[in-house]
Design an enzyme around this catalytic site. Structure first.
Site, PDB file in Angstrom:
ATOM      1  NE  ARG A  79      65.445   8.781  31.783  1.00  0.00           N
ATOM      2  CZ  ARG A  79      66.071   8.515  32.937  1.00  0.00           C
ATOM      3  NH1 ARG A  79      65.459   8.748  34.080  1.00  0.00           N
ATOM      4  NH2 ARG A  79      67.283   8.038  32.967  1.00  0.00           N
ATOM      5  CE1 TYR A 132      57.480  20.332  10.415  1.00  0.00           C
ATOM      6  CE2 TYR A 132      59.028  19.455  12.013  1.00  0.00           C
ATOM      7  CZ  TYR A 132      57.869  20.147  11.718  1.00  0.00           C
ATOM      8  OH  TYR A 132      57.107  20.645  12.736  1.00  0.00           O
ATOM      9  CG  ASP A 202      61.282  12.221   8.071  1.00  0.00           C
ATOM     10  OD1 ASP A 202      60.245  11.575   7.831  1.00  0.00           O
ATOM     11  OD2 ASP A 202      61.305  13.213   8.823  1.00  0.00           O
ATOM     12  CE  LYS A 227      53.085  15.571  10.771  1.00  0.00           C
ATOM     13  NZ  LYS A 227      54.105  15.600  11.768  1.00  0.00           N
TER      14      LYS A 227
HETATM   15  N1  PLP Z   1      59.426  14.791   9.783  1.00  0.00           N
HETATM   16  C1  PLP Z   1      58.481  15.270   8.959  1.00  0.00           C
HETATM   17  C2  PLP Z   1      58.554  14.933   7.506  1.00  0.00           C
HETATM   18  C3  PLP Z   1      57.448  16.063   9.461  1.00  0.00           C
HETATM   19  O1  PLP Z   1      56.521  16.542   8.621  1.00  0.00           O
HETATM   20  C4  PLP Z   1      57.424  16.361  10.848  1.00  0.00           C
HETATM   21  C5  PLP Z   1      56.360  17.182  11.421  1.00  0.00           C
HETATM   22  O2  PLP Z   1      55.511  17.720  10.739  1.00  0.00           O
HETATM   23  C6  PLP Z   1      58.435  15.847  11.662  1.00  0.00           C
HETATM   24  C7  PLP Z   1      59.417  15.059  11.110  1.00  0.00           C
HETATM   25  C8  PLP Z   1      58.455  16.128  13.129  1.00  0.00           C
HETATM   26  O3  PLP Z   1      57.533  15.302  13.757  1.00  0.00           O
HETATM   27  P1  PLP Z   1      56.766  15.674  15.118  1.00  0.00           P
HETATM   28  O4  PLP Z   1      55.897  16.847  14.828  1.00  0.00           O
HETATM   29  O5  PLP Z   1      56.038  14.427  15.460  1.00  0.00           O
HETATM   30  O6  PLP Z   1      57.821  16.022  16.112  1.00  0.00           O
END
Ligand code: PLP
Length: 414
Positions: A79, A132, A202, A227
């Site tokens: 962990r 997001y 991000d 992704k």
């Molecule tokens: N950041 C972006 C730009 C995303 O598009 C997403 C999910 O689609 C996330 C964060 C969250 O990622 P996860 O689905 O791997 O938790």
């Protein structure tokens, strides 16, 4: 001296050991992605990082102390620290040009950890309006802990205006979803430095192949590795890259306490994905550009949102920030008509799947009002232009003619 099997094996081991200590510095990304975390097992000759599917590690018998990982953390319990996970993180740090990295069970786990680690009651976060949906929802929920949440944007100027001296954390996405606005990240970083706020970018939609915010001074970079980094629509994962003082001194502990480390198997899959990241992203971008150009001429399409198109509002900033004429692998567009027209298009697709997510080998069509933006407050959705005629396509790695043919057939049904 005759070459014996034995001397040959020891020579190979020697070369491998020398290679392990090679300092790669600024090696091109593709080499770092493949050799960023060299591994060699003397007994078997294995040099592909294995899946260390183990929860526990033996303590030293003589002293009862745990072994240490190369960043000085106890290697006793998965962990906290695990060799497959660690190998992934060394590679991530190299390709994103950070000092260190951490990997998580999802992108949201990475984002939650950052919020919990760096915000406190009475503090203020500025978050871009078009992030997001779940990220925005999470940020807004911080209000119940006494955090002031300022939602700003959608464009660079409005975000900068909201960053006052009181702000401690700023969270933005390089390219927004689903409207594909490109923010002037260096300008936002400059403002954050002026007021002493921590800036987190991000970079999921853009990837380190196209742009690396740490090189422009961002404090931390986050990716949903689900992704492009993993790239095959078969793993959920998140990563954070940045300086040692934030990663190993602060966030490492939060990940341990929250228990949201990536699993060894998922770490292996992301590490494998990274080896082809550059090749895949280049091809995603090439296919996306061709698809955007096709849609731009299509009589059933009223608007194409893609920063690679010369008349797109964000083309200039994208050209300035992004490498080698790459503008990402996602194309958003508006179908002429109403919700029924959009549903008819989605139903008529044959190869392209209707699904959430992006960045994998398969082309994926998403209807933002019912997926990523569904959890957004409706007034924000409306203001951003996320309306019922909008579709988002994550352009995959299939032959681009097959993608275009599928779209053309489906659009005829609009
Ligand atoms: N950041 C972006 C730009 C995303 O598009 C997403 C999910 O689609 C996330 C964060 C969250 O990622 P996860 O689905 O791997 O938790």
């Amino acid at each position: 001296m005759p070459i014996t099997a034995e001397s040959y094996v020891s020579a190979v081991k020697l070369v491998a050991r020398d290679f392990l200590t090679l300092e790669k510095g600024d090696a091109p990304m593709q080499t770092d992605a493949i050799h960023g975390s060299e591994y060699f097992d003397e007994d078997t000759g294995t040099f592909i990082v294995p899946i260390f599917q183990t929860a526990i590690f033996e303590l030293e018998r003589n002293r009862g102390l745990p072994r240490k990982s190369d960043r000085g953390k106890d290697l006793k319990y998965s962990r906290e620290e695990n060799p497959t996970v660690r190998a992934l993180e060394k590679t991530l740090a190299k390709i994103d040009k950070g000092e260190d990295a951490l990997s998580f069970s999802s992108g949201m786990a990475a984002i939650s950890s950052v919020f919990l680690a760096f915000l406190k009651s009475g503090g203020e976060i500025v978050i871009a309006k078009e992030v997001y949906g779940s990220t925005l929802q999470l940020a807004l929920s911080l209000k119940k802990f006494g955090v002031k949440v300022t939602v700003a944007g959608p464009d660079t100027e409005q975000i900068i205006e909201s960053i006052s001296e009181r702000v401690s954390l700023v969270f933005v996405e390089t390219m927004t979803n689903p409207m594909l606005r490109v923010l002037d990240i260096p300008a936002i970083i400059k403002r954050c430095k002026e007021v002493g706020a921590t800036i987190i970018v991000d970079n999921t939609f853009v990837t380190p192949v196209i742009y690396r915010p740490l090189l422009d001074g961002a404090d931390l970079v986050i990716h949903s590795a689900t992704k492009y980094l993993a790239g095959h629509n078969d793993v959920i994962a998140g990563v954070i890259v940045g300086p040692r003082r934030l990663i190993s001194d602060i966030l490492w502990d939060w990940r341990r306490l929250l228990g949201c480390i990536i699993s060894p198997f998922d770490a292996f899959l992301v590490l494998r994905g990274l080896k082809t990241l550059e090749l895949r992203v280049k091809k995603h971008c090439e296919n996306a550009k061709a698809v955007a150009e096709f849609l731009n001429e299509h009589p059933k399409v009223s608007e194409v949102l893609y920063p690679g198109l010369p008349d797109n509002k964000y083309h200039g900033i994208a050209r300035r920030l992004f490498s080698n004429g790459m503008y990402g692998g996602v194309v958003s567009f508006r179908v002429k008509g109403n919700m029924n027209s959009v549903i008819r298009v989605m139903s008529a697709l044959k190869m392209i799947k209707i699904s959430p997510s992006l960045g994998g080998t398969e082309s994926i069509m998403t209807y933002p009002i019912v997926t990523g933006a569904a959890t957004m407050p409706p007034e924000i959705r409306e203001e951003l232009g996320i309306t019922e005629d909008l579709l988002r396509l994550s352009v995959g790695l299939e032959d681009v003619n097959d993608i275009i043919e599928d779209l053309d057939r489906a659009l005829k049904a609009a």
